[in-house]
Scaffold this active site. Structure first.
Site, PDB file in Angstrom:
ATOM      1  N   ARG A 169    -123.118-105.851  74.295  1.00 50.46           N
ATOM      2  CA  ARG A 169    -124.335-105.041  74.174  1.00 50.46           C
ATOM      3  C   ARG A 169    -124.990-104.735  75.522  1.00 50.46           C
ATOM      4  O   ARG A 169    -125.527-103.666  75.720  1.00 50.46           O
ATOM      5  CB  ARG A 169    -125.313-105.770  73.267  1.00 50.46           C
ATOM      6  CG  ARG A 169    -126.401-104.866  72.797  1.00 50.46           C
ATOM      7  CD  ARG A 169    -127.138-105.371  71.568  1.00 50.46           C
ATOM      8  NE  ARG A 169    -126.566-106.551  70.959  1.00 50.46           N
ATOM      9  CZ  ARG A 169    -127.316-107.593  70.565  1.00 50.46           C
ATOM     10  NH1 ARG A 169    -128.599-107.600  70.756  1.00 50.46           N
ATOM     11  NH2 ARG A 169    -126.752-108.626  69.973  1.00 50.46           N
ATOM     12  N   LYS A 208    -112.459-119.239  64.900  1.00 47.96           N
ATOM     13  CA  LYS A 208    -113.006-120.052  63.828  1.00 47.96           C
ATOM     14  C   LYS A 208    -114.519-120.174  63.986  1.00 47.96           C
ATOM     15  O   LYS A 208    -115.005-119.923  65.091  1.00 47.96           O
ATOM     16  CB  LYS A 208    -112.361-121.436  63.826  1.00 47.96           C
ATOM     17  CG  LYS A 208    -112.730-122.267  65.062  1.00 47.96           C
ATOM     18  CD  LYS A 208    -112.337-123.680  64.923  1.00 47.96           C
ATOM     19  CE  LYS A 208    -113.465-124.617  64.708  1.00 47.96           C
ATOM     20  NZ  LYS A 208    -114.362-124.854  65.831  1.00 47.96           N
ATOM     21  N   HIS A 234    -107.621-123.476  68.073  1.00 48.16           N
ATOM     22  CA  HIS A 234    -107.046-123.708  69.404  1.00 48.16           C
ATOM     23  C   HIS A 234    -106.267-125.024  69.484  1.00 48.16           C
ATOM     24  O   HIS A 234    -105.464-125.210  70.385  1.00 48.16           O
ATOM     25  CB  HIS A 234    -108.113-123.607  70.504  1.00 48.16           C
ATOM     26  CG  HIS A 234    -108.946-124.831  70.661  1.00 48.16           C
ATOM     27  ND1 HIS A 234    -110.017-125.107  69.857  1.00 48.16           N
ATOM     28  CD2 HIS A 234    -108.866-125.871  71.529  1.00 48.16           C
ATOM     29  CE1 HIS A 234    -110.563-126.253  70.236  1.00 48.16           C
ATOM     30  NE2 HIS A 234    -109.885-126.742  71.237  1.00 48.16           N
ATOM     31  N   LYS A 260    -102.307-126.507  71.684  1.00 46.00           N
ATOM     32  CA  LYS A 260    -102.131-127.679  72.567  1.00 46.00           C
ATOM     33  C   LYS A 260    -100.671-128.136  72.531  1.00 46.00           C
ATOM     34  O   LYS A 260    -100.074-128.231  71.453  1.00 46.00           O
ATOM     35  CB  LYS A 260    -103.037-128.824  72.105  1.00 46.00           C
ATOM     36  CG  LYS A 260    -104.529-128.536  72.294  1.00 46.00           C
ATOM     37  CD  LYS A 260    -105.366-129.748  71.902  1.00 46.00           C
ATOM     38  CE  LYS A 260    -106.845-129.406  71.836  1.00 46.00           C
ATOM     39  NZ  LYS A 260    -107.545-129.451  73.095  1.00 46.00           N
ATOM     40  N   GLU A 264    -115.381-137.249  70.508  1.00 45.01           N
ATOM     41  CA  GLU A 264    -115.920-136.607  71.707  1.00 45.01           C
ATOM     42  C   GLU A 264    -117.089-137.414  72.232  1.00 45.01           C
ATOM     43  O   GLU A 264    -117.856-137.970  71.445  1.00 45.01           O
ATOM     44  CB  GLU A 264    -116.413-135.199  71.371  1.00 45.01           C
ATOM     45  CG  GLU A 264    -115.319-134.277  70.897  1.00 45.01           C
ATOM     46  CD  GLU A 264    -115.851-132.878  70.628  1.00 45.01           C
ATOM     47  OE1 GLU A 264    -115.829-132.058  71.543  1.00 45.01           O
ATOM     48  OE2 GLU A 264    -116.307-132.626  69.508  1.00 45.01           O
ATOM     49  N   ASP A 319    -116.927-127.645  61.650  1.00 41.17           N
ATOM     50  CA  ASP A 319    -116.545-127.394  63.039  1.00 41.17           C
ATOM     51  C   ASP A 319    -115.190-128.010  63.381  1.00 41.17           C
ATOM     52  O   ASP A 319    -114.407-127.431  64.133  1.00 41.17           O
ATOM     53  CB  ASP A 319    -117.634-127.970  63.961  1.00 41.17           C
ATOM     54  CG  ASP A 319    -117.424-127.587  65.411  1.00 41.17           C
ATOM     55  OD1 ASP A 319    -116.988-126.452  65.660  1.00 41.17           O
ATOM     56  OD2 ASP A 319    -117.701-128.421  66.295  1.00 41.17           O
ATOM     57  N   HIS A 373    -109.379-128.256  62.840  1.00 38.85           N
ATOM     58  CA  HIS A 373    -108.536-129.065  63.731  1.00 38.85           C
ATOM     59  C   HIS A 373    -107.936-130.291  63.012  1.00 38.85           C
ATOM     60  O   HIS A 373    -106.742-130.548  63.098  1.00 38.85           O
ATOM     61  CB  HIS A 373    -109.327-129.551  64.944  1.00 38.85           C
ATOM     62  CG  HIS A 373    -110.006-128.444  65.712  1.00 38.85           C
ATOM     63  ND1 HIS A 373    -109.506-127.170  65.785  1.00 38.85           N
ATOM     64  CD2 HIS A 373    -111.141-128.433  66.448  1.00 38.85           C
ATOM     65  CE1 HIS A 373    -110.315-126.417  66.531  1.00 38.85           C
ATOM     66  NE2 HIS A 373    -111.314-127.166  66.937  1.00 38.85           N
ATOM     67  N   LYS A 389    -119.299-136.448  67.431  1.00 37.69           N
ATOM     68  CA  LYS A 389    -119.812-136.175  68.780  1.00 37.69           C
ATOM     69  C   LYS A 389    -120.559-137.409  69.248  1.00 37.69           C
ATOM     70  O   LYS A 389    -121.016-138.216  68.438  1.00 37.69           O
ATOM     71  CB  LYS A 389    -120.775-134.994  68.739  1.00 37.69           C
ATOM     72  CG  LYS A 389    -120.101-133.721  68.259  1.00 37.69           C
ATOM     73  CD  LYS A 389    -120.343-132.573  69.208  1.00 37.69           C
ATOM     74  CE  LYS A 389    -119.691-131.304  68.752  1.00 37.69           C
ATOM     75  NZ  LYS A 389    -118.524-130.909  69.535  1.00 37.69           N
TER      76      LYS A 389
HETATM   77  C1  BG6 Z   1    -114.146-126.614  69.053  1.00 37.86           C
HETATM   78  C2  BG6 Z   1    -115.432-127.091  68.457  1.00 37.86           C
HETATM   79  O1  BG6 Z   1    -113.399-125.917  68.097  1.00 37.86           O
HETATM   80  O2  BG6 Z   1    -113.405-127.723  69.513  1.00 37.86           O
HETATM   81  C3  BG6 Z   1    -116.224-127.918  69.453  1.00 37.86           C
HETATM   82  O3  BG6 Z   1    -116.210-125.979  68.038  1.00 37.86           O
HETATM   83  C4  BG6 Z   1    -115.372-129.019  70.016  1.00 37.86           C
HETATM   84  O4  BG6 Z   1    -117.385-128.470  68.845  1.00 37.86           O
HETATM   85  C5  BG6 Z   1    -114.051-128.466  70.527  1.00 37.86           C
HETATM   86  O5  BG6 Z   1    -116.082-129.630  71.083  1.00 37.86           O
HETATM   87  C6  BG6 Z   1    -113.116-129.585  70.933  1.00 37.86           C
HETATM   88  O6  BG6 Z   1    -112.001-129.020  71.545  1.00 37.86           O
HETATM   89  P1  BG6 Z   1    -111.132-129.833  72.589  1.00 37.86           P
HETATM   90  O7  BG6 Z   1    -110.017-128.923  72.936  1.00 37.86           O
HETATM   91  O8  BG6 Z   1    -112.048-130.145  73.724  1.00 37.86           O
HETATM   92  O9  BG6 Z   1    -110.688-131.074  71.860  1.00 37.86           O
END
Ligand code: BG6
Length: 512
Positions: free
Chosen positions: A61, A169, A199, A203, A237, A256, A261, A358
């Site tokens: 934008r 996502k 993602h 990996k 994390e 999330d 994942h 987290k």
């Molecule tokens: C993302 C989440 O998909 O993956 C985040 O939205 C998370 O909250 C992240 O921190 C973790 O990814 P990675 O590659 O650091 O394990």
């Protein structure tokens, strides 16, 4: 030549063909573009993996000149990319193919301007188009419809070149919304043109799960209910939600991480061998596995799922409820642990414990396959629970590697047994080459290979698993026992989830 060298088998030579194309990024001013997408494309460029010619067009934008956007991207690259420094000549060559197009997602005129920019230049750059939607999921359908209206996005096969759409996502927020979104997209494009990103699938270590299981004969023989006692999958994390409070208030750990994942890793760890290495064959098996997960009734959630939220911790770590853009009395979970069962021949009766949180004690992702204890004779009879059971740990990140844990005699005149480890480390074996997940995923999307992306029925099956949990939690305020101090391993109730079956979490260790 060394035997090992002779036996290295490359499967994709000549298979992946990336044609000249334009990558159009919607949400060009966002974090994902600056931190992940542009650094990934830059690394692909410097590794000579991008097609020639190649172009990146950002759409957002804010009013911005091409040159201004390029400068912003270079600064971000130097802050966030895995190599930090951009090599001047390489960056210049890459940046020459970057341009910016200002526009509002809901403004039809903006798409005409975009089309004009796309149409200027090499024909292949205007026919082969990868649209990356780094925008809110509520905007996916609108963008696709408008692109279709101006003729930039056609159903495969109805014109020259190819067009694909990559979506981030979370894909929907539950089963119904995911289904609606899928239906909205396929009005204008084929399912095979939709690349849903998770993602984790980009990996290296996650991809290696299939190699580990299906290119070795010894592991597959023991990968079943006869020998496996239970499986633990952890994505932990140390970071809090930081500046993403607004997003997280809508998502929570369940949407999330668990829905995508964790369930993706579960699918790869537990699925049956696919009939071939084709994308559809692999994805068929993943869907089959997800559909075999026993669904929880809302009344069963309390006994099988634990949620948590972090409170303050040492070194000034603030409570989740104090994070920016988080409601002061928020009931959003920052931690989830759950016990799942897979109702199929291979896994019947084997608990799969999944957890993610987290602000935990250590940042690590790993899969631990815990084998059954030995019969209660000989050493086991004497040592009791002190005799550790064997385990295989797939460490997905960091310190990527695989460890087999078994018992051995401590040297010396006494009879002492303790666990010892056989360890494979990626770094030791292959050096410290760790491309970002997005590099691989962007390349695959440009090449049109959907193996590492989530298919429609996969995403829907995953929502089916998590929806009853969400429903059971909605409107239930957190109780005292669900909070955990930042920097710990989560709420105490998560330990009880395992201890009722004489299991215990085996927390990832700092360095395996
Ligand atoms: C993302 C989440 O998909 O993956 C985040 O939205 C998370 O909250 C992240 O921190 C973790 O990814 P990675 O590659 O650091 O394990």
């Amino acid at each position: 030549m060394e035997l090992d060298e002779l036996l290295a088998c490359r499967l994709d030579s000549g298979h992946r063909k990336v044609e000249p194309c334009t990558v159009v990024i919607f949400g060009a001013s966002g974090d994902l573009t600056a931190r992940k997408l542009i650094p990934a494309l830059y690394h692909l460029h410097s590794g000579k993996q991008l097609p020639v010619p190649f172009r990146v067009l950002g759409f957002a934008r804010r009013e911005k000149a091409d040159e201004v956007w390029r400068t912003e991207l270079k600064i971000a690259l130097e802050n966030y990319s895995r190599t930090k420094r951009a090599e001047a000549a390489t960056w210049e060559a890459f940046a020459a193919g970057i341009a910016y197009c200002q526009g509002d997602i809901s403004d039809p005129a903006a798409y005409l301007r975009l089309k004009k920019r796309i149409d200027a230049g090499d024909l292949r750059l205007s026919e082969n188009l990868l649209f990356y939607l780094a925008v809110s999921p509520s905007q996916f359908a609108e963008v696709v419809e408008r692109l279709h209206e101006v003729g930039l996005l056609r159903k495969d096969g109805s014109g020259p070149g190819w067009q694909r759409v990559v979506v981030e996502k979370p894909f929907g927020k539950d089963f119904d919304s995911a289904r609606q979104l899928n239906a909205a997209l396929i009005q204008f494009i084929h399912e095979r043109q939709v690349f849903r990103i998770d993602h984790y699938l980009g990996k290296e270590t996650v991809q290696n799960i299939l190699m580990f299981r299906f290119s070795n004969s010894v592991f597959e023989q023991i990968w079943n209910r006869q020998l496996v006692d239970h499986v633990q999958i952890t994505v932990s994390e140390t970071l809090g939600v930081g500046s993403r409070g607004g997003f997280y208030e809508e998502a929570g750990a369940l949407r999330d991480i668990v829905q995508n994942h964790l369930l993706q890793v579960l699918a790869l760890v537990a699925m049956e061998p696919p009939v071939s290495l084709e994308a559809e064959a692999i994805r068929d098996e993943k869907v089959k596995l997800l559909k075999s997960v026993r669904l929880l009734l809302p009344s069963q959630v309390a006994a099988n799922v634990v949620r948590g939220q972090y409170t303050e911790g040492p070194n000034g770590m603030v409570a989740y409820r104090q994070e920016p853009k988080v409601r002061p009395g928020s009931n959003v979970e920052t931690y989830v642990a759950l016990r799942l069962f897979i109702d199929n021949w291979r896994w019947a009766g084997v608990p799969f414990y999944l957890r993610s949180g987290k602000r935990l004690a250590l940042g690590a992702s790993e899969v631990r396959v815990q084998f059954r204890p030995t019969p209660n004779v000989l050493f086991a009879a004497q040592c009791g629970p002190k005799l550790d059971a064997n385990a295989i740990t797939l460490r997905l990140q960091p310190n990527e590697g695989i460890t087999l844990r078994f018992n051995g005699k401590v040297p010396g005149p006494t009879t002492e047994i303790r666990p010892v480890r056989m360890h494979f480390s990626y770094n030791t074996e292959f050096g410290a080459y760790t491309p970002e997940a997005y590099e691989r995923l962007l390349l695959e999307a440009m090449a049109g290979d959907a193996t590492l992306f989530i298919r429609r029925d996969e995403v829907e099956a995953a929502w089916t698993i998590v929806d009853p949990i969400r429903e059971a939690w909605d409107d239930h305020p957190f109780s005292e026992t669900e909070f955990y101090p930042a920097g710990s391993w989560g709420p105490v109730a998560a330990d009880q989830l395992l201890s009722v079956r004489d299991h215990a979490w085996r927390n990832p260790q700092p360095v395996e």
